[in-house]
Motif scaffolding. Structure first.
Motif, PDB file in Angstrom:
ATOM      1  N   PRO A   1      -3.006   0.351   7.322  1.00  0.00           N
ATOM      2  CA  PRO A   1      -3.703   1.404   8.067  1.00  0.00           C
ATOM      3  C   PRO A   1      -4.807   2.047   7.229  1.00  0.00           C
ATOM      4  CG  PRO A   1      -1.473   2.087   7.496  1.00  0.00           C
ATOM      5  CD  PRO A   1      -1.610   0.672   7.086  1.00  0.00           C
ATOM      6  N   LYS A   2      -5.782   2.597   7.895  1.00  0.00           N
ATOM      7  CA  LYS A   2      -6.911   3.199   7.185  1.00  0.00           C
ATOM      8  C   LYS A   2      -6.489   4.422   6.384  1.00  0.00           C
ATOM      9  CE  LYS A   2     -10.404   1.467  10.328  1.00  0.00           C
ATOM     10  NZ  LYS A   2     -11.485   1.764  11.259  1.00  0.00           N
ATOM     11  N   LEU A   3      -5.503   5.160   6.865  1.00  0.00           N
ATOM     12  CA  LEU A   3      -5.042   6.347   6.140  1.00  0.00           C
ATOM     13  C   LEU A   3      -3.954   5.942   5.158  1.00  0.00           C
ATOM     14  CD1 LEU A   3      -4.843   8.857   9.120  1.00  0.00           C
ATOM     15  CD2 LEU A   3      -6.649   8.639   7.414  1.00  0.00           C
ATOM     16  N   ASN A   4      -4.365   5.497   3.970  1.00  0.00           N
ATOM     17  CA  ASN A   4      -3.402   5.127   2.936  1.00  0.00           C
ATOM     18  C   ASN A   4      -3.959   5.525   1.578  1.00  0.00           C
ATOM     19  OD1 ASN A   4      -4.736   2.747   1.550  1.00  0.00           O
ATOM     20  ND2 ASN A   4      -4.755   2.035   3.660  1.00  0.00           N
ATOM     21  N   LEU A   5      -3.141   5.406   0.557  1.00  0.00           N
ATOM     22  CA  LEU A   5      -3.543   5.807  -0.786  1.00  0.00           C
ATOM     23  C   LEU A   5      -3.930   4.615  -1.651  1.00  0.00           C
ATOM     24  CD1 LEU A   5      -0.766   8.485  -1.410  1.00  0.00           C
ATOM     25  CD2 LEU A   5      -3.089   8.841  -0.598  1.00  0.00           C
ATOM     26  N   GLY A   6      -4.280   3.496  -1.047  1.00  0.00           N
ATOM     27  CA  GLY A   6      -4.727   2.332  -1.800  1.00  0.00           C
ATOM     28  C   GLY A   6      -3.846   1.124  -1.597  1.00  0.00           C
ATOM     29  N   THR A   7      -4.423  -0.048  -1.857  1.00  0.00           N
ATOM     30  CA  THR A   7      -3.702  -1.309  -1.772  1.00  0.00           C
ATOM     31  C   THR A   7      -3.434  -1.799  -3.190  1.00  0.00           C
ATOM     32  OG1 THR A   7      -4.934  -1.774   0.251  1.00  0.00           O
ATOM     33  CG2 THR A   7      -3.717  -3.591  -0.709  1.00  0.00           C
ATOM     34  N   TYR A   8      -2.247  -2.322  -3.437  1.00  0.00           N
ATOM     35  CA  TYR A   8      -1.826  -2.671  -4.790  1.00  0.00           C
ATOM     36  C   TYR A   8      -1.198  -4.055  -4.832  1.00  0.00           C
ATOM     37  CZ  TYR A   8      -2.295   2.365  -5.265  1.00  0.00           C
ATOM     38  OH  TYR A   8      -2.783   3.638  -5.254  1.00  0.00           O
TER      39      TYR A   8
ATOM     40  N   TYR B   1       0.860  -1.182   0.000  1.00  0.00           N
ATOM     41  CA  TYR B   1       0.000   0.000   0.000  1.00  0.00           C
ATOM     42  C   TYR B   1       0.892   1.226   0.000  1.00  0.00           C
ATOM     43  CZ  TYR B   1       0.990   0.516   4.998  1.00  0.00           C
ATOM     44  OH  TYR B   1       1.619   0.680   6.206  1.00  0.00           O
ATOM     45  N   LYS B   2       0.325   2.345  -0.423  1.00  0.00           N
ATOM     46  CA  LYS B   2       1.045   3.613  -0.380  1.00  0.00           C
ATOM     47  C   LYS B   2       0.546   4.392   0.829  1.00  0.00           C
ATOM     48  CE  LYS B   2       2.046   4.252  -5.255  1.00  0.00           C
ATOM     49  NZ  LYS B   2       3.474   4.442  -5.215  1.00  0.00           N
ATOM     50  N   ASN B   3       1.486   4.852   1.660  1.00  0.00           N
ATOM     51  CA  ASN B   3       1.073   5.630   2.824  1.00  0.00           C
ATOM     52  C   ASN B   3       0.814   7.074   2.429  1.00  0.00           C
ATOM     53  OD1 ASN B   3       3.592   6.816   2.645  1.00  0.00           O
ATOM     54  ND2 ASN B   3       4.407   5.870   4.501  1.00  0.00           N
ATOM     55  N   ILE B   4       0.479   7.888   3.397  1.00  0.00           N
ATOM     56  CA  ILE B   4       0.123   9.290   3.135  1.00  0.00           C
ATOM     57  C   ILE B   4       1.269  10.051   2.450  1.00  0.00           C
ATOM     58  CG2 ILE B   4      -0.561  11.468   4.243  1.00  0.00           C
ATOM     59  CD1 ILE B   4      -2.752   9.366   4.172  1.00  0.00           C
ATOM     60  N   LEU B   5       2.508   9.658   2.736  1.00  0.00           N
ATOM     61  CA  LEU B   5       3.664  10.325   2.130  1.00  0.00           C
ATOM     62  C   LEU B   5       3.985   9.776   0.742  1.00  0.00           C
ATOM     63  CD1 LEU B   5       5.967  10.399   5.291  1.00  0.00           C
ATOM     64  CD2 LEU B   5       4.458  12.205   4.444  1.00  0.00           C
TER      65      LEU B   5
END
Length: 64
Positions: A47-54, A10-14
């Motif tokens: 975590p719920k605050l992420n930019l999507g699961t890949y 997943y991509k985190n907020i950063l």
């Protein structure tokens, strides 16, 4: 069929890639399973605050 390796992340907020798990398969049905049954489990680990699961398979990225 050649063995296919999948990497879930997943991509985190950063915008950083955070790896969750890897898997491999040698059949078309196995590739279908990569996209289906385990997605809910991985979403619980991310975590719920992420930019999507890949899912990354042989250099191609798929959003799941």
């Amino acid at each position: 069929m050649e063995e296919k390796v999948g990497i879930y992340f997943y991509k985190n907020i950063l915008g950083q890639n955070k790896y969750i798990a890897t898997t491999c398969t040698r059949s078309g049905q196995g590739i279908d399973m990569m996209f289906s049954h385990s997605v809910k489990k991985f979403n619980k680990k991310a975590p719920k605050l992420n930019l999507g699961t890949y899912l990354l398979i042989d250099g191609e990225v798929f959003k799941i």
